[in-house]
Scaffold this motif. Structure first.
Motif, PDB file in Angstrom:
ATOM      1  N   SER A 322      39.604  23.651  -2.311  1.00 47.82           N
ATOM      2  CA  SER A 322      38.740  23.012  -3.000  1.00 47.82           C
ATOM      3  C   SER A 322      37.557  23.910  -3.579  1.00 47.82           C
ATOM      4  CB  SER A 322      38.304  21.751  -2.183  1.00 47.82           C
ATOM      5  OG  SER A 322      37.589  22.428  -1.017  1.00 47.82           O
ATOM      6  N   ASP A 323      36.913  23.393  -4.799  1.00 49.79           N
ATOM      7  CA  ASP A 323      36.075  23.955  -5.338  1.00 49.79           C
ATOM      8  C   ASP A 323      34.506  23.610  -4.472  1.00 49.79           C
ATOM      9  OD1 ASP A 323      33.497  23.817  -7.215  1.00 49.79           O
ATOM     10  OD2 ASP A 323      34.912  24.987  -8.168  1.00 49.79           O
ATOM     11  N   VAL A 324      33.731  24.528  -4.287  1.00 50.33           N
ATOM     12  CA  VAL A 324      32.744  24.309  -3.373  1.00 50.33           C
ATOM     13  C   VAL A 324      31.708  23.192  -3.929  1.00 50.33           C
ATOM     14  CG1 VAL A 324      32.540  26.715  -2.487  1.00 50.33           C
ATOM     15  CG2 VAL A 324      31.470  26.092  -4.518  1.00 50.33           C
ATOM     16  N   GLU A 325      31.812  22.933  -5.302  1.00 53.28           N
ATOM     17  CA  GLU A 325      30.957  21.842  -5.560  1.00 53.28           C
ATOM     18  C   GLU A 325      31.263  20.439  -4.890  1.00 53.28           C
ATOM     19  OE1 GLU A 325      28.581  22.326  -7.783  1.00 53.28           O
ATOM     20  OE2 GLU A 325      28.767  24.481  -7.874  1.00 53.28           O
ATOM     21  N   GLN A 326      32.540  20.595  -4.618  1.00 56.67           N
ATOM     22  CA  GLN A 326      32.979  19.081  -4.143  1.00 56.67           C
ATOM     23  C   GLN A 326      32.418  19.029  -2.489  1.00 56.67           C
ATOM     24  OE1 GLN A 326      37.247  18.657  -4.045  1.00 56.67           O
ATOM     25  NE2 GLN A 326      37.536  19.975  -5.952  1.00 56.67           N
ATOM     26  N   TRP A 327      31.609  20.080  -2.111  1.00 55.77           N
ATOM     27  CA  TRP A 327      31.172  19.959  -0.717  1.00 55.77           C
ATOM     28  C   TRP A 327      30.045  18.824  -0.771  1.00 55.77           C
ATOM     29  CZ3 TRP A 327      31.257  25.737   1.502  1.00 55.77           C
ATOM     30  CH2 TRP A 327      32.413  26.227   1.767  1.00 55.77           C
ATOM     31  N   LEU A 328      29.712  18.844  -2.041  1.00 50.34           N
ATOM     32  CA  LEU A 328      28.271  17.785  -2.223  1.00 50.34           C
ATOM     33  C   LEU A 328      28.673  16.646  -1.536  1.00 50.34           C
ATOM     34  CD1 LEU A 328      26.879  19.139  -5.738  1.00 50.34           C
ATOM     35  CD2 LEU A 328      25.875  19.485  -3.421  1.00 50.34           C
ATOM     36  N   LYS A 329      29.932  16.063  -1.547  1.00 52.72           N
ATOM     37  CA  LYS A 329      30.279  14.816  -1.161  1.00 52.72           C
ATOM     38  C   LYS A 329      30.082  14.761   0.424  1.00 52.72           C
ATOM     39  CE  LYS A 329      34.318  14.796  -4.357  1.00 52.72           C
ATOM     40  NZ  LYS A 329      35.833  14.756  -4.411  1.00 52.72           N
ATOM     41  N   ILE A 330      29.808  15.831   1.094  1.00 57.64           N
ATOM     42  CA  ILE A 330      29.733  15.923   2.584  1.00 57.64           C
ATOM     43  C   ILE A 330      28.170  15.659   2.929  1.00 57.64           C
ATOM     44  CG2 ILE A 330      29.986  17.179   4.581  1.00 57.64           C
ATOM     45  CD1 ILE A 330      32.070  18.917   3.135  1.00 57.64           C
ATOM     46  N   LYS A 331      28.107  14.604   3.780  1.00 57.35           N
ATOM     47  CA  LYS A 331      26.694  14.195   4.248  1.00 57.35           C
ATOM     48  C   LYS A 331      26.081  15.551   4.858  1.00 57.35           C
ATOM     49  CE  LYS A 331      24.311  10.899   6.989  1.00 57.35           C
ATOM     50  NZ  LYS A 331      24.259   9.647   7.843  1.00 57.35           N
ATOM     51  N   GLY A 332      24.859  15.801   4.445  1.00 56.56           N
ATOM     52  CA  GLY A 332      24.340  16.840   5.029  1.00 56.56           C
ATOM     53  C   GLY A 332      24.165  18.354   4.322  1.00 56.56           C
ATOM     54  N   ILE A 333      25.084  18.164   3.122  1.00 57.89           N
ATOM     55  CA  ILE A 333      24.965  19.283   2.321  1.00 57.89           C
ATOM     56  C   ILE A 333      24.645  19.058   1.046  1.00 57.89           C
ATOM     57  CG2 ILE A 333      26.578  20.784   1.121  1.00 57.89           C
ATOM     58  CD1 ILE A 333      28.478  20.994   3.769  1.00 57.89           C
ATOM     59  N   GLY A 334      23.598  19.629   0.499  1.00 59.67           N
ATOM     60  CA  GLY A 334      22.897  19.558  -0.545  1.00 59.67           C
ATOM     61  C   GLY A 334      23.201  20.509  -1.552  1.00 59.67           C
ATOM     62  N   PRO A 335      22.351  20.382  -2.658  1.00 59.78           N
ATOM     63  CA  PRO A 335      22.426  21.686  -3.792  1.00 59.78           C
ATOM     64  C   PRO A 335      22.227  22.923  -3.256  1.00 59.78           C
ATOM     65  CG  PRO A 335      21.614  19.742  -4.721  1.00 59.78           C
ATOM     66  CD  PRO A 335      21.578  19.558  -3.256  1.00 59.78           C
ATOM     67  N   TRP A 336      21.081  23.251  -2.239  1.00 61.64           N
ATOM     68  CA  TRP A 336      20.647  24.370  -2.106  1.00 61.64           C
ATOM     69  C   TRP A 336      21.742  25.021  -1.170  1.00 61.64           C
ATOM     70  CZ3 TRP A 336      20.594  27.207   2.512  1.00 61.64           C
ATOM     71  CH2 TRP A 336      19.920  28.414   2.520  1.00 61.64           C
ATOM     72  N   THR A 337      22.352  24.153  -0.231  1.00 66.34           N
ATOM     73  CA  THR A 337      23.471  24.893   0.365  1.00 66.34           C
ATOM     74  C   THR A 337      24.586  25.290  -0.279  1.00 66.34           C
ATOM     75  OG1 THR A 337      23.222  23.354   2.384  1.00 66.34           O
ATOM     76  CG2 THR A 337      25.197  24.490   2.583  1.00 66.34           C
ATOM     77  N   VAL A 338      25.064  24.550  -1.376  1.00 68.97           N
ATOM     78  CA  VAL A 338      25.991  24.917  -2.242  1.00 68.97           C
ATOM     79  C   VAL A 338      25.622  26.126  -3.174  1.00 68.97           C
ATOM     80  CG1 VAL A 338      27.340  24.236  -4.203  1.00 68.97           C
ATOM     81  CG2 VAL A 338      27.365  22.501  -2.421  1.00 68.97           C
ATOM     82  N   ASN A 339      24.467  26.171  -3.506  1.00 69.38           N
ATOM     83  CA  ASN A 339      24.444  27.213  -4.382  1.00 69.38           C
ATOM     84  C   ASN A 339      24.194  28.515  -3.500  1.00 69.38           C
ATOM     85  OD1 ASN A 339      24.064  26.123  -6.906  1.00 69.38           O
ATOM     86  ND2 ASN A 339      21.759  25.527  -6.527  1.00 69.38           N
ATOM     87  N   TYR A 340      23.752  28.550  -2.400  1.00 69.52           N
ATOM     88  CA  TYR A 340      23.667  29.454  -1.388  1.00 69.52           C
ATOM     89  C   TYR A 340      25.322  30.183  -1.166  1.00 69.52           C
ATOM     90  CZ  TYR A 340      23.013  32.727   2.745  1.00 69.52           C
ATOM     91  OH  TYR A 340      22.999  33.580   3.644  1.00 69.52           O
ATOM     92  N   VAL A 341      26.086  29.277  -1.076  1.00 77.17           N
ATOM     93  CA  VAL A 341      27.587  29.441  -0.813  1.00 77.17           C
ATOM     94  C   VAL A 341      28.046  30.289  -2.187  1.00 77.17           C
ATOM     95  CG1 VAL A 341      29.965  28.573  -0.714  1.00 77.17           C
ATOM     96  CG2 VAL A 341      27.979  27.806   0.715  1.00 77.17           C
TER      97      VAL A 341
END
Length: 418
Positions: A322-341
């Motif tokens: 899956s694309d890491v942008e889809q991780w934003l659907k997960i509770k507790g994961i926001g834009p900062w976390t995805v951008n760090y990844v």
């Protein structure tokens, strides 16, 4: 901007060997992975690369094969498969058609200086274009290193690696005089050589060896008071996988780097696997499956962050591609976390972490030191938090546009100068 991002993502995947080898996918599947049509992907490559995706992929295979022929004594048959060719016949044909040479002719020219390949081990030289600030990269890795999974010397960095079913480790020794790293890769078994091209591509990404720092720093120098001093040669120290980068980001939420590393070490020690590779016992980062089933009682942190960690592990277990942008659907994961990844797990070049506290403080401190920035100086003196937030939001957007596509390098420049 969007087109360039799609091309960069495609180039990264192709460099890793996604269109070659036994596990290759079709051009249509690659386009689907990127969220575009195969026709549009061909058009983008014609515009930005000057070759079709398949032509570019073939060129990368041939260049990697030449490197192996130059630097090692691997049998030509093994070189063919390691470079992603599914038959020796196709390998020979590609050399004759594209390079007007035969593999055996190249081997004869460079046989004297080639390094011997042991059954489960290989040595290579990976070059880069200076400048390279090794002291910065080493210090960054050292502060965040996990015992037994990573190791550092004065001029070296190494770690365990997992790619599909292939496991092993590498050690990279910096050779500043030759502008390269001497790499030793050790696998658990000989199957690792079949994934060699992908593994080398990952190592190049981790050490950011393909960046043109002359071009990057020329753009950084235009930022003026937002970055008054450039720490030359600063590159992006990568993380082996997006999942590991995601775990590091979640563990680092709202705590210091030192606290985050303590949690990371506990996580890896309890749920990672110790394996003897090449006579050395090493530790592998926990799999998504292992963490998805873990209680995580060893980790002294809020329950919501534990839940986010497990939820990420479950998601990655079920949707590994899956694309890491889809991780934003997960509770507790926001834009900062995805951008760090994106920054460290994918080594995306244009990822300015504008929401990061250090980045924000550095930008505001740099700008406020300029007497001509009277607006910012006034609102800082007035201690008007809302006005400061509004000012920074507008300013960071302008800076991000000005520095694109090199926002990641600005992030690391600001981190390095805190």
């Amino acid at each position: 901007m969007g087109n360039q991002t799609s091309v960069n993502r495609a180039l990264t995947l192709i460099n890793e060997g996604i269109l070659s080898g036994v596990d290759s996918i079709t051009l249509e599947q690659l386009a689907e992975k990127l969220g575009i049509t195969s026709r549009y992907l061909r058009e983008l490559f014609k515009t930005y690369v000057g070759a079709s995706p398949k032509q570019y992929a073939l060129y990368q295979q041939l260049m990697f094969a030449k490197q192996l022929l130059h630097q090692t004594t691997m049998p030509i048959t093994e070189v063919a498969f390691a470079a992603g060719f599914n038959s020796v016949r196709r390998f020979n044909e590609a050399f004759a058609q594209e390079l007007k040479l035969t593999p055996s002719a190249i081997r004869k020219q460079h046989a004297a200086g080639s390094m011997k390949v042991q059954a489960n081990s290989i040595n290579l030289k990976l070059s880069y274009r200076p400048p390279f600030n090794w002291a910065h990269m080493r210090a960054f890795y050292q502060l965040r290193a996990v015992d037994e999974m990573e190791w550092l010397g004065d001029n070296s960095y190494g770690r365990t690696i997992t790619l599909g079913k292939v496991r092993g480790y590498f050690t990279a020794v910096h050779n500043s005089e030759q502008s390269c790293f001497d790499i030793n890769i050790v696998f658990t078994d000989t199957d690792g050589l079949l994934q060699l091209k992908r593994i080398v591509s990952h190592i190049r990404r981790l050490l950011d060896l393909d960046a043109d720092l002359i071009e990057v720093e020329a753009r950084l120098s235009l930022l003026g008071n937002a970055l008054p001093k450039i720490n030359t040669g600063v590159r992006i120290p990568g993380v082996w996988s997006t999942f590991e980068a995601g775990c590091r980001a979640i563990l680092g939420q709202q705590v210091s780097v030192e606290q985050a590393v303590k949690l990371l070490k506990l996580l890896t020690a309890h749920y990672g696997e110790r394996v003897t590779v090449g006579g050395q016992e090493v530790l592998f980062f926990p799999s998504a499956e292992a963490i998805s089933k873990a209680e995580l009682t060893e980790l002294k942190m809020p329950g919501l962050r534990k839940s986010a960690l497990r939820a990420l592990a479950v998601f990655v277990s079920e949707c590994p591609d899956s694309d890491v942008e889809q991780w934003l659907k997960i509770k507790g994961i926001g834009p900062w976390t995805v951008n760090y990844v994106r920054l460290r797990g994918l080594s995306a070049p244009d990822c300015l972490l504008a929401d990061d506290l250090v980045v924000k403080n550095q930008v505001l401190a740099n700008i406020s030191s300029d007497p001509q920035e009277s607006e910012l100086i006034d609102i800082i003196h007035a201690k008007d938090k809302a006005a400061i937030k509004s000012y920074y939001l507008e300013k960071s957007q302008l800076i991000g546009q000005a520095i694109s596509p090199w926002g990641s390098y600005l992030t690391f420049q600001l981190w390095s100068q805190q």
